[in-house]
Design a protein around this motif. Structure first.
Motif, PDB file in Angstrom:
ATOM      1  N   PHE A   1       0.841  -1.208   0.000  1.00  0.00           N
ATOM      2  CA  PHE A   1       0.000   0.000   0.000  1.00  0.00           C
ATOM      3  C   PHE A   1       0.873   1.255   0.000  1.00  0.00           C
ATOM      4  O   PHE A   1       0.585   2.229  -0.683  1.00  0.00           O
ATOM      5  CB  PHE A   1      -0.946   0.024   1.198  1.00  0.00           C
ATOM      6  CG  PHE A   1      -1.865  -1.162   1.280  1.00  0.00           C
ATOM      7  CD1 PHE A   1      -2.517  -1.653   0.151  1.00  0.00           C
ATOM      8  CD2 PHE A   1      -2.080  -1.818   2.495  1.00  0.00           C
ATOM      9  CE1 PHE A   1      -3.369  -2.758   0.222  1.00  0.00           C
ATOM     10  CE2 PHE A   1      -2.934  -2.909   2.580  1.00  0.00           C
ATOM     11  CZ  PHE A   1      -3.568  -3.383   1.439  1.00  0.00           C
ATOM     12  N   LEU A   2       1.949   1.215   0.764  1.00  0.00           N
ATOM     13  CA  LEU A   2       2.869   2.357   0.816  1.00  0.00           C
ATOM     14  C   LEU A   2       3.506   2.599  -0.552  1.00  0.00           C
ATOM     15  O   LEU A   2       3.582   3.741  -1.025  1.00  0.00           O
ATOM     16  CB  LEU A   2       3.945   2.104   1.881  1.00  0.00           C
ATOM     17  CG  LEU A   2       4.980   3.197   2.081  1.00  0.00           C
ATOM     18  CD1 LEU A   2       4.341   4.522   2.463  1.00  0.00           C
ATOM     19  CD2 LEU A   2       5.986   2.771   3.158  1.00  0.00           C
ATOM     20  N   LYS A   3       3.919   1.522  -1.208  1.00  0.00           N
ATOM     21  CA  LYS A   3       4.524   1.655  -2.539  1.00  0.00           C
ATOM     22  C   LYS A   3       3.523   2.225  -3.553  1.00  0.00           C
ATOM     23  O   LYS A   3       3.916   2.947  -4.461  1.00  0.00           O
ATOM     24  CB  LYS A   3       5.061   0.305  -3.008  1.00  0.00           C
ATOM     25  CG  LYS A   3       6.306  -0.108  -2.251  1.00  0.00           C
ATOM     26  CD  LYS A   3       6.775  -1.493  -2.632  1.00  0.00           C
ATOM     27  CE  LYS A   3       7.982  -1.866  -1.774  1.00  0.00           C
ATOM     28  NZ  LYS A   3       8.335  -3.264  -1.944  1.00  0.00           N
ATOM     29  N   GLU A   4       2.251   1.900  -3.358  1.00  0.00           N
ATOM     30  CA  GLU A   4       1.212   2.448  -4.241  1.00  0.00           C
ATOM     31  C   GLU A   4       1.187   3.988  -4.160  1.00  0.00           C
ATOM     32  O   GLU A   4       0.956   4.658  -5.165  1.00  0.00           O
ATOM     33  CB  GLU A   4      -0.145   1.868  -3.811  1.00  0.00           C
ATOM     34  CG  GLU A   4      -1.274   2.167  -4.740  1.00  0.00           C
ATOM     35  CD  GLU A   4      -2.568   1.484  -4.307  1.00  0.00           C
ATOM     36  OE1 GLU A   4      -3.635   2.115  -4.508  1.00  0.00           O
ATOM     37  OE2 GLU A   4      -2.540   0.371  -3.771  1.00  0.00           O
ATOM     38  N   LEU A   5       1.433   4.528  -2.979  1.00  0.00           N
ATOM     39  CA  LEU A   5       1.471   5.981  -2.812  1.00  0.00           C
ATOM     40  C   LEU A   5       2.764   6.596  -3.316  1.00  0.00           C
ATOM     41  O   LEU A   5       2.835   7.803  -3.571  1.00  0.00           O
ATOM     42  CB  LEU A   5       1.286   6.351  -1.331  1.00  0.00           C
ATOM     43  CG  LEU A   5      -0.095   6.144  -0.758  1.00  0.00           C
ATOM     44  CD1 LEU A   5      -0.055   6.204   0.763  1.00  0.00           C
ATOM     45  CD2 LEU A   5      -1.071   7.182  -1.308  1.00  0.00           C
ATOM     46  N   ASP A   6       3.799   5.789  -3.442  1.00  0.00           N
ATOM     47  CA  ASP A   6       5.136   6.289  -3.799  1.00  0.00           C
ATOM     48  C   ASP A   6       5.390   6.285  -5.294  1.00  0.00           C
ATOM     49  O   ASP A   6       6.512   6.321  -5.748  1.00  0.00           O
ATOM     50  CB  ASP A   6       6.203   5.443  -3.078  1.00  0.00           C
ATOM     51  CG  ASP A   6       7.557   6.102  -3.116  1.00  0.00           C
ATOM     52  OD1 ASP A   6       7.624   7.347  -3.031  1.00  0.00           O
ATOM     53  OD2 ASP A   6       8.573   5.390  -3.232  1.00  0.00           O
ATOM     54  N   ARG A   7       4.333   6.262  -6.089  1.00  0.00           N
ATOM     55  CA  ARG A   7       4.504   6.265  -7.549  1.00  0.00           C
ATOM     56  C   ARG A   7       4.706   7.658  -8.062  1.00  0.00           C
ATOM     57  O   ARG A   7       4.305   8.627  -7.540  1.00  0.00           O
ATOM     58  CB  ARG A   7       3.279   5.638  -8.207  1.00  0.00           C
ATOM     59  CG  ARG A   7       3.198   4.172  -7.913  1.00  0.00           C
ATOM     60  CD  ARG A   7       2.022   3.554  -8.630  1.00  0.00           C
ATOM     61  NE  ARG A   7       1.998   2.147  -8.272  1.00  0.00           N
ATOM     62  CZ  ARG A   7       0.882   1.453  -8.154  1.00  0.00           C
ATOM     63  NH1 ARG A   7      -0.292   2.012  -8.376  1.00  0.00           N
ATOM     64  NH2 ARG A   7       0.932   0.189  -7.844  1.00  0.00           N
TER      65      ARG A   7
END
Length: 176
Positions: free
Chosen positions: A170-176
């Motif tokens: 989920f965190l990586k989804e925000l880090d795009r």
């Protein structure tokens, strides 16, 4: 992670085995320290958030809040209207519920204004600090994507969460 990630624990801080602490150590994320973890005041918490973020490029900042920190982030957004890269809001507590522990000051009512940045709310269907319907209300009001992870308690150590690989997704989804 390409962003500056800030960990914001909830009431009582996050202990050694908590996924926030494990992420902080593994990825060198920054924990925003609070003056009082046991009987917090809203003004102190949102001031600490704002001061911690001040030297950073807001377009590169992601907040990771757990429990009471989700409300603190909503209050911070409401007051400062800062545009950041995003926020992962995990197990948001309902400070207005009869079941919420006493001792906090100024965390009611929970803001229901849209956040000024993208966000993901991760909620459990059996969290003792928030009914799932209330978590849905928060996510809708804040303009957040809602992720239902089923019966997962308060998404903490007591509920069996350690490193929590799914949360990193989920965190990586925000880090795009």
């Amino acid at each position: 992670m390409t962003s500056s990630v800030f960990i914001i624990p909830g009431l009582g801080n996050s202990g050694e085995g908590h996924w926030q602490t494990l992420w902080e150590k593994q990825f060198n994320f920054t924990r925003i320290q609070q003056r009082d973890w046991e009987t917090p005041r809203r003004a102190d918490w949102i001031d600490a958030i704002d001061k911690a973020l001040a030297p950073h490029d807001p377009a590169n900042v992601i907040l990771v809040g757990h429990s009471l920190a989700c409300a603190a982030i909503a209050f911070w957004s409401d007051q400062y209207k800062r545009k950041i890269k995003g926020a992962l809001l995990v197990a948001p507590s309902d400070t207005e519920a009869d079941t919420y522990p006493p001792g906090t000051s100024g965390f009611t009512p929970v803001p229901l204004a849209p956040l000024s940045f993208p966000s993901i709310v991760v909620a459990s269907t059996n969290d003792y600090y928030v009914r799932f319907e209330r978590a849905q209300q928060f996510a809708k009001a804040w303009g957040s994507k809602l992720v239902d992870i089923g019966d997962a308690g308060h998404i903490n150590v007591a509920a069996g969460f350690g490193a929590w690989e799914q949360g990193l997704g989920f965190l990586k989804e925000l880090d795009r």
